[in-house]
Structures are given as C-alpha cells and as structure tokens.
Design a protein around this motif. Structure first.
Motif, PDB file in Angstrom:
ATOM      1  N   ASP A 181     -26.034  66.345  -3.052  1.00 30.26           N
ATOM      2  CA  ASP A 181     -26.106  65.753  -4.386  1.00 30.26           C
ATOM      3  C   ASP A 181     -26.805  64.396  -4.264  1.00 30.26           C
ATOM      4  O   ASP A 181     -26.156  63.343  -4.267  1.00 30.26           O
ATOM      5  N   PRO A 182     -28.157  64.414  -4.153  1.00 26.11           N
ATOM      6  CA  PRO A 182     -28.861  63.150  -3.901  1.00 26.11           C
ATOM      7  C   PRO A 182     -28.763  62.142  -5.041  1.00 26.11           C
ATOM      8  O   PRO A 182     -28.781  60.937  -4.792  1.00 26.11           O
ATOM      9  N   LYS A 183     -28.622  62.603  -6.279  1.00 27.38           N
ATOM     10  CA  LYS A 183     -28.532  61.660  -7.399  1.00 27.38           C
ATOM     11  C   LYS A 183     -27.257  60.831  -7.311  1.00 27.38           C
ATOM     12  O   LYS A 183     -27.293  59.608  -7.466  1.00 27.38           O
ATOM     13  N   GLU A 184     -26.142  61.492  -7.069  1.00 27.94           N
ATOM     14  CA  GLU A 184     -24.877  60.775  -6.958  1.00 27.94           C
ATOM     15  C   GLU A 184     -24.873  59.895  -5.711  1.00 27.94           C
ATOM     16  O   GLU A 184     -24.360  58.782  -5.722  1.00 27.94           O
ATOM     17  N   CYS A 185     -25.467  60.398  -4.641  1.00 31.54           N
ATOM     18  CA  CYS A 185     -25.547  59.639  -3.396  1.00 31.54           C
ATOM     19  C   CYS A 185     -26.359  58.365  -3.601  1.00 31.54           C
ATOM     20  O   CYS A 185     -25.958  57.283  -3.164  1.00 31.54           O
ATOM     21  N   GLU A 186     -27.477  58.496  -4.264  1.00 30.41           N
ATOM     22  CA  GLU A 186     -28.328  57.330  -4.531  1.00 30.41           C
ATOM     23  C   GLU A 186     -27.595  56.317  -5.400  1.00 30.41           C
ATOM     24  O   GLU A 186     -27.678  55.106  -5.169  1.00 30.41           O
ATOM     25  N   LYS A 187     -26.849  56.806  -6.383  1.00 31.17           N
ATOM     26  CA  LYS A 187     -26.075  55.922  -7.248  1.00 31.17           C
ATOM     27  C   LYS A 187     -25.033  55.138  -6.441  1.00 31.17           C
ATOM     28  O   LYS A 187     -24.858  53.938  -6.634  1.00 31.17           O
ATOM     29  N   VAL A 188     -24.385  55.822  -5.503  1.00 35.02           N
ATOM     30  CA  VAL A 188     -23.381  55.166  -4.657  1.00 35.02           C
ATOM     31  C   VAL A 188     -24.029  54.076  -3.808  1.00 35.02           C
ATOM     32  O   VAL A 188     -23.503  52.960  -3.711  1.00 35.02           O
ATOM     33  N   TYR A 189     -25.178  54.386  -3.191  1.00 36.69           N
ATOM     34  CA  TYR A 189     -25.842  53.390  -2.344  1.00 36.69           C
ATOM     35  C   TYR A 189     -26.326  52.192  -3.164  1.00 36.69           C
ATOM     36  O   TYR A 189     -26.232  51.050  -2.715  1.00 36.69           O
ATOM     37  N   LYS A 190     -26.851  52.442  -4.354  1.00 34.20           N
ATOM     38  CA  LYS A 190     -27.300  51.326  -5.202  1.00 34.20           C
ATOM     39  C   LYS A 190     -26.125  50.430  -5.585  1.00 34.20           C
ATOM     40  O   LYS A 190     -26.236  49.203  -5.558  1.00 34.20           O
ATOM     41  N   THR A 191     -25.001  51.058  -5.935  1.00 34.08           N
ATOM     42  CA  THR A 191     -23.804  50.279  -6.270  1.00 34.08           C
ATOM     43  C   THR A 191     -23.338  49.473  -5.062  1.00 34.08           C
ATOM     44  O   THR A 191     -22.977  48.301  -5.184  1.00 34.08           O
ATOM     45  N   GLY A 192     -23.347  50.115  -3.902  1.00 37.85           N
ATOM     46  CA  GLY A 192     -22.940  49.431  -2.678  1.00 37.85           C
ATOM     47  C   GLY A 192     -23.838  48.256  -2.353  1.00 37.85           C
ATOM     48  O   GLY A 192     -23.365  47.201  -1.931  1.00 37.85           O
ATOM     49  N   LEU A 193     -25.141  48.432  -2.533  1.00 36.34           N
ATOM     50  CA  LEU A 193     -26.076  47.340  -2.238  1.00 36.34           C
ATOM     51  C   LEU A 193     -25.967  46.196  -3.246  1.00 36.34           C
ATOM     52  O   LEU A 193     -26.236  45.047  -2.900  1.00 36.34           O
ATOM     53  N   LYS A 194     -25.571  46.502  -4.483  1.00 35.38           N
ATOM     54  CA  LYS A 194     -25.331  45.423  -5.447  1.00 35.38           C
ATOM     55  C   LYS A 194     -24.131  44.591  -5.012  1.00 35.38           C
ATOM     56  O   LYS A 194     -24.133  43.372  -5.143  1.00 35.38           O
ATOM     57  N   LYS A 195     -23.117  45.286  -4.492  1.00 37.16           N
ATOM     58  CA  LYS A 195     -21.901  44.593  -4.078  1.00 37.16           C
ATOM     59  C   LYS A 195     -22.065  43.917  -2.713  1.00 37.16           C
ATOM     60  O   LYS A 195     -21.514  42.846  -2.473  1.00 37.16           O
ATOM     61  N   PHE A 196     -22.831  44.559  -1.809  1.00 33.81           N
ATOM     62  CA  PHE A 196     -23.042  44.038  -0.455  1.00 33.81           C
ATOM     63  C   PHE A 196     -24.539  43.982  -0.155  1.00 33.81           C
ATOM     64  O   PHE A 196     -25.052  44.815   0.590  1.00 33.81           O
TER      65      PHE A 196
END
Length: 173
Positions: free
Chosen positions: A103-118
C-alpha cells in the motif's frame, strides 16, 4: 527458619514475575527467539496493566508484523502513529507494515507525517527514498542526499545513494 526463608523466596519470585520490566524482558526474549505467540501473550498481559505504554504497543505490533498477521498490525499501528509520543521507530514500523501490504499511498503518507514530526531523522529519509525507488520514482536520490546532509551518522542514506549512482548512466556526480 527454613519455612520463613522458603516463604520469602517464593514471594520474591512471584513478585518478580509480575514486575513489568521483567515481563517486558521476557517478551523481548521470546521475540528474539521468534516465538511470536508467547511474546504476544506476555505483551497482552503488560498492555492490560498499561495500555498506553508506547514500547509495549510497538513490540506487540512488531510481533504481529513478523507473524504476518498484517490485519492486527495495521489496527495497532493506526492507534499509535498519531500519538504525541510516537517516535521515529513508530513511523518505521508503520512504513514496513504498509510496504508489506503493498500500500504505497498509505506508506508514503506515514513517512511524510514522520518527516514533519522528525525532520532530522536520517532513517525516515532513507526508508522514504527506498519506497520511491521501488515505485521507480528517481527523485528518491533527493531524499537520500537530504538524509546525508541532515543526519550524516546514518549509513543507510549513503548506501542507497551509492546504489543509485551505480545504476545511473551518468557516472560523474
């Protein structure tokens, strides 16, 4: 005297067994042996006592991930990824689960959220770049270079960038 000593020794053994730190070490021992079912049993017991403990939740999700019970892993990861105390590893675990589910869309969303936080996490830049590389999106190199710039101690970005430059036609960077 022997009776009292036996009583205290038994009481200490029972107390140590219910100690959360000891139980968590036991669960991690089961995880190290790839005994996911017993690790899940111990972690369930820990979570009954402290359901908001991030470490217990991450370990439980990892057990489900390694057991390939992705449905329960996704359910667990969705509950912790939006928490205020979510750490870099939380986002890495979530990304790995969504990669496994393809599920690359959800995966990409998770990484973007993570990079905003860290924004200074070399590991998240590396894994996000790997996701883009799998999707044949060659802008992944930008993430790896950014990861090298931000977190030079994390080796994954160097490795991925070296692979990228090895496979490119332009051999001079």
């Amino acid at each position: 005297l022997i009776f009292l000593f036996s009583f205290f020794a038994f009481s200490f053994a029972v107390f140590a067994q219910d100690d959360p730190k000891t139980m968590h070490q036991t669960a991690r021992g089961f995880m190290a042996q790839a005994d996911w079912d017993n690790a899940i049993l111990v972690l369930n017991r820990l979570l009954q006592a402290d359901k908001n403990n991030l470490e217990y939740n991450k370990d439980m999700i990892q057990c489900y991930y390694f057991k390939r019970d992705y449905e329960k892993a996704v359910e667990g990861v969705k509950s912790i990824v939006n928490r205020d105390d979510a750490d870099v590893m939380t986002f890495q675990i979530a990304g790995n689960i969504f990669k496994a589910l393809e599920d690359p869309k959800e995966c990409e969303k998770v990484y973007k959220t993570g990079l905003k936080k860290f924004p200074k996490s070399g590991a998240l830049y590396s894994e996000y770049g790997e996701l883009l590389w799998q999707k044949k999106d060659y802008s992944a190199i930008d993430l790896w270079e950014k990861g090298i710039e931000i977190d030079p101690a994390f080796g994954g970005n160097y490795y991925n960038a070296a692979l990228y430059y090895f496979y490119t036609k332009d051999k001079v960077w």
